[in-house]
Design an enzyme around this catalytic site. Structure first.
Site: not given
Ligand code: GDP
Ligand code: IMO
Ligand code: MG
Length: 426
Positions: A16, A40-41, A223
């Site tokens: 996201k 964690g974005h 999430q």
């Molecule tokens: P979010 O929580 O939905 O914002 O996603 P996260 O940042 O936690 O996890 C997504 C991971 O995938 C991060 O390390 C991004 O840098 C990486 N990522 C996002 N889009 C792509 C993609 O199209 N390909 C690859 N290989 N990595 C990606």
């Molecule tokens: P983003 O925005 C993935 C999960 C936790 C746990 C459950 C409840 O980066 O996609 P909490 O601390 O919210 O009470 O935990 O939700 N969880 C996530 N899993 N990505 C997240 O955020 C999450 N935020 C919470 O691992 O299973």
């Molecule tokens: Mg994340």
């Protein structure tokens, strides 16, 4: 008027952050609407990695205002740290505002989250231990401390006192852990307030004026659908609504303000934390997805559980949020596989399901019904046009659209801001 909602469609971490960064280039305002620093974005710009927990990911690419909306729970210590990191990287932080209605995460929330998890043994949820659930619980219980309360020393003192009395009794008498000290919390939070008070505002007029002035407002979800408190894999969920409904109540806007709902979904599935995951792969393919996809939590560093794409989950998310455009991410991670599977249904106790059952016990027994497609070997990370993708990649994308009964408008082929294929305009 334009309001775009961006939501996760699986169990979080779909990418996201990256997609919001791309879309926010044309946004005038970006607002988070739920969750807290459990999120964690990740955004990668020219090889430099940013991980946003509370601050909208749009802050890097849009010159507009960034809001932490009323539906968010805010840990002020974490927020100050995040502001500091971004400021040091040269990002203009004067555009960041916090809703005066947002609830504040207190040290006793974090303590309670940890205690409850530790005491739950095999039944633990696997939370991020950031105090999210306990903070939302106080909100619903109508005893929470809101950002506006920080602005009055008298109100804050009183609320902290009554909350801490109750929590300390629980800590001492039920959980058998040391009490927390009023003076310490009071002095820390007074300091945070000094540093944050100029950012604490009523965000409603900002949002409403923008909508009325035909500006583009981006609603950033954290999430995802399967972690939704109402419609996810309860109780293995988070404590907020990461779906379109949450964007409305979490920012105080009307449903009519939304023009597009962009659902972000990974080309396979991951989950971090406990709870059912029907398409989970506990074999080498699962390990390979984790390593190639870098599937380690952006907040806690925990290894993410990995599995095949789950179409039942995809359809659930499309319906829950009214998704108009899907962004498919991380399809590059699948390059090199001989065969790729997609779950279209579940079989539970001999019966075929095309939807997610409410019963967690049933879902734990769900066996995915798969279709199998041929993979592709090519590196697709530099491709910018849909037509240049290998035939089998296109077939995979088409099949996902068919299974989810929804349109894929964009495909992400790498973590960088520029690694995208636009199929139709978003
Ligand atoms: P979010 O929580 O939905 O914002 O996603 P996260 O940042 O936690 O996890 C997504 C991971 O995938 C991060 O390390 C991004 O840098 C990486 N990522 C996002 N889009 C792509 C993609 O199209 N390909 C690859 N290989 N990595 C990606
Ligand atoms: P983003 O925005 C993935 C999960 C936790 C746990 C459950 C409840 O980066 O996609 P909490 O601390 O919210 O009470 O935990 O939700 N969880 C996530 N899993 N990505 C997240 O955020 C999450 N935020 C919470 O691992 O299973
Ligand atoms: Mg994340």
């Amino acid at each position: 008027m334009a309001g775009y909602v961006v939501v996760g469609m699986q169990w979080g971490d779909e990418g996201k952050g990256k997609i919001i960064d791309v879309i926010s280039k044309k946004a005038d305002i970006i607002t988070r609407f739920q969750g807290g620093n459990n999120a964690g974005h990740t955004v990668v710009v020219d090889g430099e990695k940013f991980i946003l927990h509370l601050i909208p990911s749009g802050i890097l690419n849009s010159p507009g205002k960034c809001l932490i909306g009323p539906g968010v729970v805010v840990d002020p210590k974490v927020l100050l740290h995040e502001i500091d990191i971004l400021e040091k990287k040269g990002i203009d932080m004067s555009r960041l505002y916090i809703s005066d209605r947002a609830h504040i995460i207190m040290p006793y929330h974090i303590e309670m989250d940890k205690i409850k998890e530790d005491r739950s043994g095999a039944k633990k949820i696997g939370t991020t231990r950031r105090g999210i659930g306990p903070c939302y619980r106080d909100k619903i219980d109508r005893i929470g401390i809101r950002a506006v309360d920080l602005l009055s020393d008298k109100v804050f003192r009183e609320k902290l006192k009554s909350n801490l009395e109750e929590k300390n009794e629980l800590f001492e008498k039920i959980y058998n852990v040391p009490k927390l000290d009023f003076n310490e919390i009071y002095s820390d939070y007074s300091e945070y307030t000094k540093l944050l008070k100029h950012r604490i505002v009523d965000t409603l007029p900002i949002i409403h004026d923008a909508i009325n002035n035909n500006e583009l407002v981006l609603f950033e979800g954290a999430q995802a659908a399967m972690l939704d408190i109402n419609y996810g894999t309860y109780p293995y969920v988070t404590s907020s609504s990461p779906t379109t409904g949450g964007a409305l109540t979490g920012t105080g806007i009307s449903a009519c303000a939304i023009n597009k709902v962009i659902g972000v979904i990974k080309a396979y599935t991951t989950r971090v934390g406990e709870g059912p995951f029907p398409t989970e792969l506990l074999d080498k393919t699962g390990d390979d997805l984790r390593e190639i996809g870098g599937e380690y939590g952006a907040t806690t560093g925990r290894p993410r559980r990995c599995g095949w794409f789950d179409g039942v989950v995809g359809r659930h998310a499309v319906l829950l949020s009214g998704i108009s455009d899907i962004v498919l991410t991380k399809i590059d991670v699948l390059s090199g596989l001989d065969k790729i599977k997609i779950a279209t249904h579940y079989e539970i106790d001999g019966k075929i399901y095309d939807y997610i059952p409410a019963s967690i016990e049933q879902l734990e027994r769900a066996k995915p019904v798969y279709i199998e497609l041929d993979g592709w070997k090519e590196d697709i990370t530099k491709i910018k046009e849909y037509d240049k993708l290998p035939e089998n990649t296109k077939k995979y994308i088409k099949k996902l659209e068919e299974v989810m009964k929804s349109k894929i408008s964009m495909v992400s082929v790498g973590p960088d801001r520029e690694q995208n294929i636009f199929i139709s305009e978003i």
